[in-house]
Design an enzyme around this catalytic site. Structure first.
Site, PDB file in Angstrom:
ATOM      1  N   THR A   1      42.475  40.568  40.531  1.00  0.00           N
ATOM      2  CA  THR A   1      42.475  40.773  42.069  1.00  0.00           C
ATOM      3  C   THR A   1      43.841  40.211  42.289  1.00  0.00           C
ATOM      4  OG1 THR A   1      41.820  40.496  44.204  1.00  0.00           O
ATOM      5  CG2 THR A   1      41.211  38.970  42.788  1.00  0.00           C
ATOM      6  N   ASP A   2      44.283  40.877  43.449  1.00  0.00           N
ATOM      7  CA  ASP A   2      45.701  40.543  44.032  1.00  0.00           C
ATOM      8  C   ASP A   2      45.424  39.258  44.628  1.00  0.00           C
ATOM      9  OD1 ASP A   2      44.527  41.511  46.045  1.00  0.00           O
ATOM     10  OD2 ASP A   2      46.060  42.807  46.835  1.00  0.00           O
ATOM     11  N   GLU A   3      44.133  38.757  45.097  1.00  0.00           N
ATOM     12  CA  GLU A   3      43.973  37.612  45.651  1.00  0.00           C
ATOM     13  C   GLU A   3      44.232  36.365  45.114  1.00  0.00           C
ATOM     14  OE1 GLU A   3      40.327  37.447  48.303  1.00  0.00           O
ATOM     15  OE2 GLU A   3      40.288  39.734  47.971  1.00  0.00           O
TER      16      GLU A   3
ATOM     17  N   TYR B   1      36.502  32.323  45.945  1.00  0.00           N
ATOM     18  CA  TYR B   1      36.264  33.567  45.211  1.00  0.00           C
ATOM     19  C   TYR B   1      37.716  33.694  44.311  1.00  0.00           C
ATOM     20  CZ  TYR B   1      37.687  38.455  44.269  1.00  0.00           C
ATOM     21  OH  TYR B   1      37.922  39.420  43.673  1.00  0.00           O
TER      22      TYR B   1
ATOM     23  N   LYS C   1      38.472  33.492  40.266  1.00  0.00           N
ATOM     24  CA  LYS C   1      39.306  34.720  39.496  1.00  0.00           C
ATOM     25  C   LYS C   1      40.495  34.303  39.008  1.00  0.00           C
ATOM     26  CE  LYS C   1      38.405  38.457  39.057  1.00  0.00           C
ATOM     27  NZ  LYS C   1      37.651  39.183  37.973  1.00  0.00           N
TER      28      LYS C   1
END
Length: 356
Positions: free
Chosen positions: A133-135, A167, A171
């Protein structure tokens, strides 16, 4: 190819499975634990295809993973299995640590044991594609934080990691593990980091399906803070095409950012949904009257935005849907698939707020 897809009953995973079965001659082994967000109804259109196999397996179960590898002999792994909802990670981070970190480690070790027994030619052809993810990058400057003539930065493949939530931290950890298994053990890995996905079969804890279903039922449409958080929105079927292109033609060791070129504030997203519903399912008062503003989530990132030039230039991928066309398709899908929406929520989630 024979591709092992983890998390193939989830939102993005099921889109990948459907894409592969419908648009290629490849086979899929779908490995999914079937948590609350995994639903085999999302794969009803491919479940009887001879090139599709389902294995209900937890990626933390090493013995079962070894069995799956030995039995099915995949030539590629697409690793999508993950806990992925920020609010849930705030309420209970332990599941995220277990699945996203321990699960990825266990899958990597099962992959390594399998890969080590392959022939030299098969080792060279094998791919482990980790979907992230970009997060993991944290957040970017918001337009109201900089001068109006300042060019706003985007996430690139070399942006430093700075995760904000349990989260995104889990990741980020899994991304680091995957890259280390290339550097240390030689496993041929590829990593992709995507922006916010939306589309059919999305579990209704996420913003867009939550707003659609709440609007139709006359419930309030809650928006965190002022609703000025910015996300780059990517239609899930465009993402599935990109992921298949990466696993089949991407270069080992590379990272590819995948984005939709659609930066939108959350409030604008909700207002657009309301306008489309006003047209498709008109009622006496505008759906936007149901919007309310609620206390923001802790540590809420203000802006994400992907620079997807690398995958465009090197792999010739571009999103086909604009935000407007993709959002209309999404809303129309939810309008005609109310039974699916009912089934995935029964006994698991009633659209209550999480992550307070």
């Amino acid at each position: 190819m024979k591709i092992l897809v983890t998390g193939g009953a989830g939102f993005i995973g099921s889109a990948v499975v459907r894409h592969i079965i419908k648009n290629t001659q490849d086979s899929v082994i779908n490995v999914d634990k079937l948590t609350y967000a995994g639903n085999l109804e999302s794969l009803a259109c491919v479940e009887k295809n001879e090139r599709y196999v389902f294995e209900q397996v937890d990626i933390c179960d090493r013995a079962e993973l070894d069995r799956v590898f030995a039995q099915h002999q995949p030539v590629a792994v697409m690793h999508l299995a993950a806990e992925s909802h920020v609010d849930r990670s705030i309420t209970g981070p332990s599941d995220f640590i277990q699945t996203n970190i321990v699960g990825t480690y266990t899958l990597l070790e099962a992959t390594r044991a399998y890969w080590n027994e392959l022939s030299a030619e098969a080792k060279k052809a094998f791919r482990f594609h980790h979907i992230s993810t970009d997060e993991v990058y944290g957040d970017l400057p918001h337009p109201d934080e900089v001068a109006s003539d300042t060019k706003l930065p985007l996430f690139t493949e070399t942006t430093s990691y700075a995760p904000s939530s349990p989260y995104s931290a889990s990741k980020a950890s899994s991304d680091h593990l995957v890259r280390a298994w290339l550097r240390t053990y030689g496993i041929p890995i590829i990593v992709t980091n995507c922006s916010n996905n939306y589309g059919p079969y999305h579990f209704p804890e996420k913003l867009i399906p939550l707003v659609i279903l709440n609007a139709l039922e006359g419930k309030v449409l809650p928006i965190y803070g002022k609703g000025d958080q910015i996300r780059d929105w990517l239609y899930v079927e465009d993402h599935a095409r990109a992921l298949y292109k990466v696993v089949s033609t991407g270069k080992v060791g590379e990272t590819y950012n995948i984005g939709g070129h659609n930066e939108k504030q959350n409030l604008e997203v909700v207002q657009t949904i309301c306008k489309i519903l006003d047209t498709l399912v008109p009622k006496e008062n505008p759906y936007a009257d149901q919007i309310i503003f609620v206390t923001d989530r802790p540590g809420h990132d203000r802006r994400y935005a992907i620079d997807a030039m690398k995958i465009s230039n090197q792999l010739n991928w571009q999103p086909e849907e604009t935000f407007e066309t993709g959002l209309r398709k999404t809303i129309e899908w939810y309008l005609t698939n109310q039974e699916w929406c009912k089934h995935v929520q029964d006994g698991t989630y009633q659209r209550e707020r999480l992550g307070i």
